[in-house]
Scaffold this motif. Structure first.
Motif, mmCIF file in Angstrom:
data_model
loop_
_atom_site.group_PDB
_atom_site.id
_atom_site.type_symbol
_atom_site.label_atom_id
_atom_site.label_comp_id
_atom_site.label_asym_id
_atom_site.label_seq_id
_atom_site.Cartn_x
_atom_site.Cartn_y
_atom_site.Cartn_z
ATOM 1 N N ALA A 114 0.840 -1.208 0.000
ATOM 2 C CA ALA A 114 0.000 0.000 0.000
ATOM 3 C C ALA A 114 0.870 1.251 0.000
ATOM 4 C CB ALA A 114 -0.924 -0.008 1.213
ATOM 5 N N GLN A 115 1.927 1.234 0.787
ATOM 6 C CA GLN A 115 2.831 2.385 0.826
ATOM 7 C C GLN A 115 3.522 2.584 -0.516
ATOM 8 O OE1 GLN A 115 5.035 1.078 4.273
ATOM 9 N NE2 GLN A 115 3.882 2.418 5.648
ATOM 10 N N MET A 118 1.009 4.045 -2.921
ATOM 11 C CA MET A 118 0.784 5.456 -2.631
ATOM 12 C C MET A 118 1.938 6.294 -3.161
ATOM 13 S SD MET A 118 -1.472 7.314 -1.549
ATOM 14 C CE MET A 118 -2.216 8.287 -0.303
ATOM 15 N N GLU A 153 -3.590 5.784 -5.902
ATOM 16 C CA GLU A 153 -4.373 5.893 -4.664
ATOM 17 C C GLU A 153 -5.417 4.793 -4.513
ATOM 18 O OE1 GLU A 153 -5.871 9.828 -4.067
ATOM 19 O OE2 GLU A 153 -3.909 10.736 -4.460
ATOM 20 N N ASP A 154 -6.027 4.366 -5.613
ATOM 21 C CA ASP A 154 -7.036 3.307 -5.522
ATOM 22 C C ASP A 154 -6.420 1.999 -5.051
ATOM 23 O OD1 ASP A 154 -9.085 4.982 -6.328
ATOM 24 O OD2 ASP A 154 -8.911 4.428 -8.449
ATOM 25 N N ASP A 155 -5.289 1.644 -5.633
ATOM 26 C CA ASP A 155 -4.589 0.430 -5.219
ATOM 27 C C ASP A 155 -4.114 0.561 -3.775
ATOM 28 O OD1 ASP A 155 -4.352 -1.966 -6.524
ATOM 29 O OD2 ASP A 155 -2.255 -1.666 -7.093
ATOM 30 N N ALA A 156 -3.600 1.733 -3.436
ATOM 31 C CA ALA A 156 -3.110 1.962 -2.076
ATOM 32 C C ALA A 156 -4.248 1.785 -1.067
ATOM 33 C CB ALA A 156 -2.507 3.355 -1.956
ATOM 34 N N ARG A 157 -5.404 2.323 -1.379
ATOM 35 C CA ARG A 157 -6.562 2.204 -0.479
ATOM 36 C C ARG A 157 -6.972 0.740 -0.320
ATOM 37 N NH1 ARG A 157 -9.570 5.362 -3.050
ATOM 38 N NH2 ARG A 157 -8.918 7.223 -1.958
ATOM 39 N N ARG A 158 -7.044 0.027 -1.438
ATOM 40 C CA ARG A 158 -7.431 -1.389 -1.406
ATOM 41 C C ARG A 158 -6.435 -2.201 -0.578
ATOM 42 N NH1 ARG A 158 -5.577 -5.595 -3.967
ATOM 43 N NH2 ARG A 158 -4.344 -4.377 -5.443
ATOM 44 N N ALA A 206 -4.360 -1.064 1.720
ATOM 45 C CA ALA A 206 -4.407 -0.647 3.123
ATOM 46 C C ALA A 206 -5.581 -1.311 3.836
ATOM 47 C CB ALA A 206 -4.510 0.868 3.213
ATOM 48 N N LEU A 207 -6.715 -1.415 3.151
ATOM 49 C CA LEU A 207 -7.868 -2.106 3.741
ATOM 50 C C LEU A 207 -7.563 -3.588 3.954
ATOM 51 C CD1 LEU A 207 -10.807 -0.420 1.809
ATOM 52 C CD2 LEU A 207 -10.249 -0.192 4.252
#
Length: 76
Positions: free
Chosen positions: A25-26, A29, A34-39, A41-42
């Motif tokens: 995720a980092q 980012m 951002e979409d991949d990072a959010r996914r 991170a979740l």
């Protein structure tokens, strides 16, 4: 939370998966995705929650076994 619950001992695979997802995720980012990072991170949060739950369950089982042993010793 997972680290605080001794998850490294009781749920090592889940902790490793959470850390890997967090690192991904980092990286996403940093790359501006951002979409991949959010996914990711979740996913990391879900893996950490699972590790926390499994480690708490394992700790509860260990405490229960200890108490049963103590009761058996008192009854002997």
């Amino acid at each position: 939370r997972a680290d605080a619950a001794d998850a490294d001992q009781y749920a090592a695979a889940e902790v490793a998966a959470a850390r890997a997802a967090l690192a991904q995720a980092q990286a996403a980012m940093s790359a501006g995705d951002e979409d991949d990072a959010r996914r990711l991170a979740l996913r990391a949060a879900a893996e950490a929650d699972l590790a926390h739950a499994r480690s708490r369950a394992a700790a509860a089982r260990a405490a229960h076994a200890q108490r049963r042993s103590e009761v058996a010793e008192l009854q002997a």
